[in-house]
Design a protein around this motif. Structure first.
Motif, PDB file in Angstrom:
ATOM      1  N   PHE A   1       0.844  -1.221   0.009  1.00  0.00           N
ATOM      2  CA  PHE A   1       0.017  -0.018  -0.010  1.00  0.00           C
ATOM      3  C   PHE A   1       0.805   1.274  -0.021  1.00  0.00           C
ATOM      4  CE2 PHE A   1      -2.470   3.330   2.273  1.00  0.00           C
ATOM      5  CZ  PHE A   1      -3.775   3.299   1.277  1.00  0.00           C
ATOM      6  N   ILE A   2       1.826   1.294   0.853  1.00  0.00           N
ATOM      7  CA  ILE A   2       2.685   2.507   1.055  1.00  0.00           C
ATOM      8  C   ILE A   2       3.576   2.613  -0.225  1.00  0.00           C
ATOM      9  CG2 ILE A   2       4.684   3.546   2.218  1.00  0.00           C
ATOM     10  CD1 ILE A   2       3.729   2.144   4.755  1.00  0.00           C
ATOM     11  N   GLY A   3       3.919   1.642  -0.863  1.00  0.00           N
ATOM     12  CA  GLY A   3       4.641   1.995  -2.032  1.00  0.00           C
ATOM     13  C   GLY A   3       3.916   2.312  -3.236  1.00  0.00           C
TER      14      GLY A   3
ATOM     15  N   LEU B   1      -9.653  -8.055   5.298  1.00  0.00           N
ATOM     16  CA  LEU B   1      -8.996  -6.929   5.551  1.00  0.00           C
ATOM     17  C   LEU B   1      -7.809  -6.553   4.512  1.00  0.00           C
ATOM     18  CD1 LEU B   1      -9.364  -3.698   6.802  1.00  0.00           C
ATOM     19  CD2 LEU B   1      -7.693  -4.832   8.453  1.00  0.00           C
ATOM     20  N   PHE B   2      -7.068  -7.550   4.583  1.00  0.00           N
ATOM     21  CA  PHE B   2      -6.036  -7.461   3.648  1.00  0.00           C
ATOM     22  C   PHE B   2      -6.345  -7.568   2.043  1.00  0.00           C
ATOM     23  CE2 PHE B   2      -2.420  -9.685   6.656  1.00  0.00           C
ATOM     24  CZ  PHE B   2      -2.827  -8.381   7.489  1.00  0.00           C
ATOM     25  N   PHE B   3      -7.430  -8.408   1.848  1.00  0.00           N
ATOM     26  CA  PHE B   3      -7.804  -8.533   0.600  1.00  0.00           C
ATOM     27  C   PHE B   3      -8.217  -7.386   0.236  1.00  0.00           C
ATOM     28  CE2 PHE B   3     -11.637  -9.224  -2.117  1.00  0.00           C
ATOM     29  CZ  PHE B   3     -11.165  -9.825  -3.235  1.00  0.00           C
TER      30      PHE B   3
ATOM     31  N   ILE C   1     -10.729 -12.152  -9.444  1.00  0.00           N
ATOM     32  CA  ILE C   1     -10.331 -11.832 -10.933  1.00  0.00           C
ATOM     33  C   ILE C   1     -11.347 -10.728 -11.492  1.00  0.00           C
ATOM     34  CG2 ILE C   1     -10.056 -12.714 -12.941  1.00  0.00           C
ATOM     35  CD1 ILE C   1      -9.010 -15.264 -11.903  1.00  0.00           C
ATOM     36  N   VAL C   2     -12.408 -11.052 -11.426  1.00  0.00           N
ATOM     37  CA  VAL C   2     -13.369  -9.922 -11.876  1.00  0.00           C
ATOM     38  C   VAL C   2     -13.342  -8.523 -11.147  1.00  0.00           C
ATOM     39  CG1 VAL C   2     -16.077  -9.329 -12.000  1.00  0.00           C
ATOM     40  CG2 VAL C   2     -15.170 -11.713 -12.511  1.00  0.00           C
ATOM     41  N   LEU C   3     -13.328  -8.639  -9.863  1.00  0.00           N
ATOM     42  CA  LEU C   3     -12.944  -7.147  -9.006  1.00  0.00           C
ATOM     43  C   LEU C   3     -11.631  -6.513  -9.609  1.00  0.00           C
ATOM     44  CD1 LEU C   3     -14.158  -8.106  -5.419  1.00  0.00           C
ATOM     45  CD2 LEU C   3     -15.107  -6.633  -6.935  1.00  0.00           C
ATOM     46  N   SER C   4     -10.627  -7.442  -9.505  1.00  0.00           N
ATOM     47  CA  SER C   4      -9.395  -6.844  -9.743  1.00  0.00           C
ATOM     48  C   SER C   4      -9.352  -6.161 -11.476  1.00  0.00           C
ATOM     49  CB  SER C   4      -8.157  -7.541  -9.442  1.00  0.00           C
ATOM     50  OG  SER C   4      -7.720  -8.474 -10.598  1.00  0.00           O
ATOM     51  N   THR C   5      -9.815  -7.105 -12.167  1.00  0.00           N
ATOM     52  CA  THR C   5      -9.826  -6.780 -13.666  1.00  0.00           C
ATOM     53  C   THR C   5     -10.549  -5.377 -13.776  1.00  0.00           C
ATOM     54  OG1 THR C   5      -9.471  -9.036 -14.267  1.00  0.00           O
ATOM     55  CG2 THR C   5      -9.848  -7.442 -15.745  1.00  0.00           C
TER      56      THR C   5
ATOM     57  N   PHE D   1      -7.503  -2.472  -3.391  1.00  0.00           N
ATOM     58  CA  PHE D   1      -7.205  -1.041  -3.460  1.00  0.00           C
ATOM     59  C   PHE D   1      -5.970  -0.713  -3.926  1.00  0.00           C
ATOM     60  CE2 PHE D   1      -6.940   3.203  -1.695  1.00  0.00           C
ATOM     61  CZ  PHE D   1      -7.720   3.899  -2.473  1.00  0.00           C
ATOM     62  N   THR D   2      -4.821  -1.512  -3.450  1.00  0.00           N
ATOM     63  CA  THR D   2      -3.306  -1.331  -3.865  1.00  0.00           C
ATOM     64  C   THR D   2      -3.201  -1.552  -5.354  1.00  0.00           C
ATOM     65  OG1 THR D   2      -2.893  -1.872  -1.630  1.00  0.00           O
ATOM     66  CG2 THR D   2      -1.213  -1.936  -3.482  1.00  0.00           C
ATOM     67  N   SER D   3      -3.923  -2.549  -5.767  1.00  0.00           N
ATOM     68  CA  SER D   3      -3.794  -2.992  -7.046  1.00  0.00           C
ATOM     69  C   SER D   3      -4.544  -2.010  -7.994  1.00  0.00           C
ATOM     70  CB  SER D   3      -4.151  -4.380  -7.581  1.00  0.00           C
ATOM     71  OG  SER D   3      -5.328  -4.558  -8.437  1.00  0.00           O
TER      72      SER D   3
END
Lengths: 607, 102
Positions: free
Chosen positions: A282-284, A399-401, A479-483, A406-408
């Motif tokens: 996230f920070i990066g 939470l991590f997910f 996959i659907v969410l991140s794409t 969001f980070t992606s």
């Protein structure tokens, strides 16, 4: 069988280092050819042995034997190390070819290629080593060569400073790691990875030792909170950033954690590792989003991606982590090479606001493809890598997910901004920039080949999972969410940074500007280090100075008169007349003779 | 063996004493150097004598040959140094060369 001696692939690189550093002046013009040839030899050895590889092979040489510990130099050829070794040698070879036209002919080419070879050789050493002692040796050499290469243009003040910063932080981690290894050495009769992985038992000692070692891995892999050196490391030449600070060296920490994963799970450290990974990712990503330096964007994106891999390791999904480090190696190296080509044509201009990419030029198409690959759109390699990690986070912790999803999203924002910003620039180029710049073939070919690798690396996914003996898991929802988030991010970025439908400055001025301030200042982590570390060191130095002046000097001064008396008495012996010295020598000889034969002389004198 | 071992030892001791006396008393560096060579010769006699009388193998005697080679080479260096000192200082009188003192 070549695979039994695969560790000999280190030798050509070390040879190249030795030859080029001994005959530096004479070979300056031929240095690239020598190092490229020897890198090709090494690549050939590893490629053949990778094809032959079918079972784990361990080779040991005895080095030192102490009371109960045997120090051995050992090499381990297993799935993990063979994959990494092949990656390292492929990228090394391409980067060396690339740097042939990137580096100025007037630079110290011998030094550059010698240091690059030293790095590549010792990086192979890290991935092939089978115990902590061997690992530590190569680990330190890698840290050293990173320092040397970041500071390659040492006459640039920022480069020298960045080299120092990277070295200090990495060495800080290494000290912790060394302490951890020493701790393990007191607990176990052998420091072999295989032995430890199968014989260790859960205990507080193990937790302490493994967390100390983890600090070293974190420092090397630029994980939060020790990520601060990687951004500054971009002061080095672009081939260095490509080879060391995106593709290989920063993976050393990931590799080490992957290698010791059974130990980490015994030490109950997997959750902290995952937490570090998420925080780093996230920070990066957020820092990368607000950077305006063409290379620093990529540097912090590397930080973020390493966080992804760390997270996957924390979720003990070694296959997902290795898949991403496989695909990311190609895509990141390729995109760094693209950045290098752009900078090279503009005289090392690195400010994204002052760079302009002409639409429909060759570099535009290459960079666009690189961007699409990096952003993780479906058919490309990074899609598989990133999405298996996002998917594995889903089962691990909600939470991590959400954070990693969001980070992606942010990752895609920054990488598309990276290309849309210079594309949308309306600045006028200076006359020399207007002239059509031809990309040298030795730069173009490695870039395109790596890009091809990045595009196609996803097709190795089933193979890689099979290779690591894990079932491939694809989670349709993730996959659907991140794409869809990737597509949304590209569209937003296109609208904001290229079409300028909404000026970015509007965001900065709005209440959301607070985030911009945080990101631009890199969460004030660097500043805190500067303040805290400098304050601490200043305090220690002042205290030591006080002790030196008021304690040690005073004690020494006490003895002053004594030695003065001695000196005054005996200095008269140094008369300057040589023959008195001869008399002294002869008298001494007689005295010695008399002492040796004291009993006979006594007898003679009748005493 | 007609000459017994003791004779050799006496001769070499005498040479040693004479040479030492020369080194201590003479002023000319050339002469002193010659005395030093005599000193080496005294030691060489001892080597040869003991080697021949006591061991029965020629190691001690061949060692003397090495000693000669060394003396010859340091003669060359010493003479070159004397030439240099003569040029710089104007003489090679050891008692007058007293710069190296406290």
């Amino acid at each position: 069988m070549v695979v039994e001696v695969a560790y000999l692939a280190i030798v050509p690189f070390i040879l190249s280092f030795l030859v080029l550093s001994i005959f530096a002046k004479r070979l300056n013009r031929f240095a690239p050819f020598i190092s490229i040839f020897l890198a090709a030899v090494s690549l050939a050895i590893l490629a053949v042995s990778f094809l032959e590889f079918n079972q784990t092979i361990e080779v040991k040489f005895s080095w030192l034997t102490f009371a109960n510990i045997n120090f051995t130099i050992g090499f381990l050829m297993d799935k993990l190390s063979m994959m990494f070794a092949l990656l390292v040698s492929i990228i090394s070879f391409f980067v060396l070819v690339y740097s042939y036209s990137y580096m100025d002919k007037k630079d110290a080419l011998s030094r550059f290629h010698a240091e690059m070879s030293l790095f590549a050789g010792s990086m192979l050493g890290i991935v092939l080593s089978s115990n902590f002692i061997t690992l530590l040796i190569f680990w330190e050499i890698v840290g050293l060569s990173s320092y040397l290469l970041i500071g390659f243009w040492h006459y640039k003040k920022e480069a020298a400073r960045a080299a120092k910063k990277a070295f200090v932080i990495i060495i800080l981690g290494d000290v912790f790691m060394f302490a951890g290894i020493a701790f393990l050495a007191t607990q176990f009769p052998s420091l072999d990875f295989n032995y430890l992985n199968s014989n260790a038992t859960s205990s507080p000692f193990l937790t302490i030792a493994m967390s100390l070692i983890l600090v070293g891995a974190i420092a090397k892999s630029a994980q939060f909170p020790l990520h601060v050196w990687l951004g500054d490391a971009m002061e080095g030449p672009t081939p260095v950033s490509t080879l060391l600070h995106s593709a290989t060296m920063v993976k050393a920490g990931i590799f080490l954690v992957a290698r010791l994963l059974p130990l980490y799970s015994l030490a109950h450290l997997l959750d902290p590792i995952a937490l570090i990974g998420v925080a780093t990712a996230f920070i990066g990503a957020t820092i990368a989003f607000s950077e305006i330096d063409i290379k620093r964007v990529l540097a912090f994106s590397t930080v973020s991606q390493l966080g992804f891999m760390m997270l996957a390791l924390g979720a003990s999904k070694i296959g997902a982590s290795m898949l991403y480090s496989f695909t990311q190696t190609f895509s990141k190296a390729a995109i760094f090479m693209i950045a290098g080509i752009i900078m090279h044509s503009l005289k090392e201009q690195r400010d994204l606001r002052k760079i302009r990419i002409r639409p429909k030029s060759m570099i535009f198409y290459i960079a666009l493809l690189g961007m699409l690959v990096m952003s993780g759109l479906p058919p490309f390699g990074d899609f598989f890598g990133k999405d298996t990690i996002v998917g594995s986070a889903m089962g691990y912790n909600t939470l991590f997910f959400v954070t990693i999803l969001f980070t992606s999203f942010i990752s895609t924002l920054y990488i598309s901004r990276w290309i849309f910003l210079p594309l949308g620039n309306s600045i006028k180029l200076k006359p020399e920039g207007k002239k059509k710049h031809k990309i040298p073939l030795t730069m173009l070919v490695p870039t395109i080949l790596l890009l091809v690798g990045a595009v196609s690396s996803g097709f190795f996914t089933p193979y890689l999972f099979h290779y690591f003996g894990e079932a491939e898991e694809f989670n349709m929802l993730s996959i659907v969410l991140s794409t869809s988030s990737v597509v949304a991010a590209i569209l937003i970025s296109y609208a904001v940074f290229y079409k300028k439908m909404i000026k970015p400055i509007v965001f900065v001025r709005s209440p959301l500007g607070i985030f911009h301030k945080i990101f631009v200042n890199k969460y004030w982590i660097d500043a805190a280090y500067d303040k805290f570390a400098l304050g601490m060191f200043n305090f220690v130095f002042k205290a030591l100075d006080y002790i030196d002046v008021f304690v040690i000097d005073r004690i020494v001064n006490l003895f002053n008169p004594v030695s003065e008396i001695f000196a005054d008495t005996f200095k008269k012996m140094q008369s300057g007349v040589t023959q008195t010295y001869v008399v002294g020598i002869l008298l001494g000889l007689l005295l010695l003779f008399a002492m040796l034969n004291a009993d006979k002389i006594m007898l003679l004198l009748g005493v | 063996m007609s000459i017994p071992l003791e004779y050799f030892i006496v001769v070499s001791t005498a040479l040693f004493v004479i040479a030492s006396y020369g080194i201590i008393t003479r002023k000319n560096m050339l002469v002193i150097f010659m005395c030093a060579e005599v000193l080496v010769a005294a030691a060489a006699i001892n080597f040869v004598a003991f080697s021949a009388f006591k061991t029965g193998n020629p190691i001690g005697q061949s060692f003397v040959v090495f000693g000669w080679i060394l003396s010859v080479s340091d003669t060359i260096i010493a003479l070159a140094l004397f030439m240099y000192i003569l040029k710089e200082e104007g003489n090679i009188d050891l008692t007058k060369l007293r710069k190296l003192k406290w």
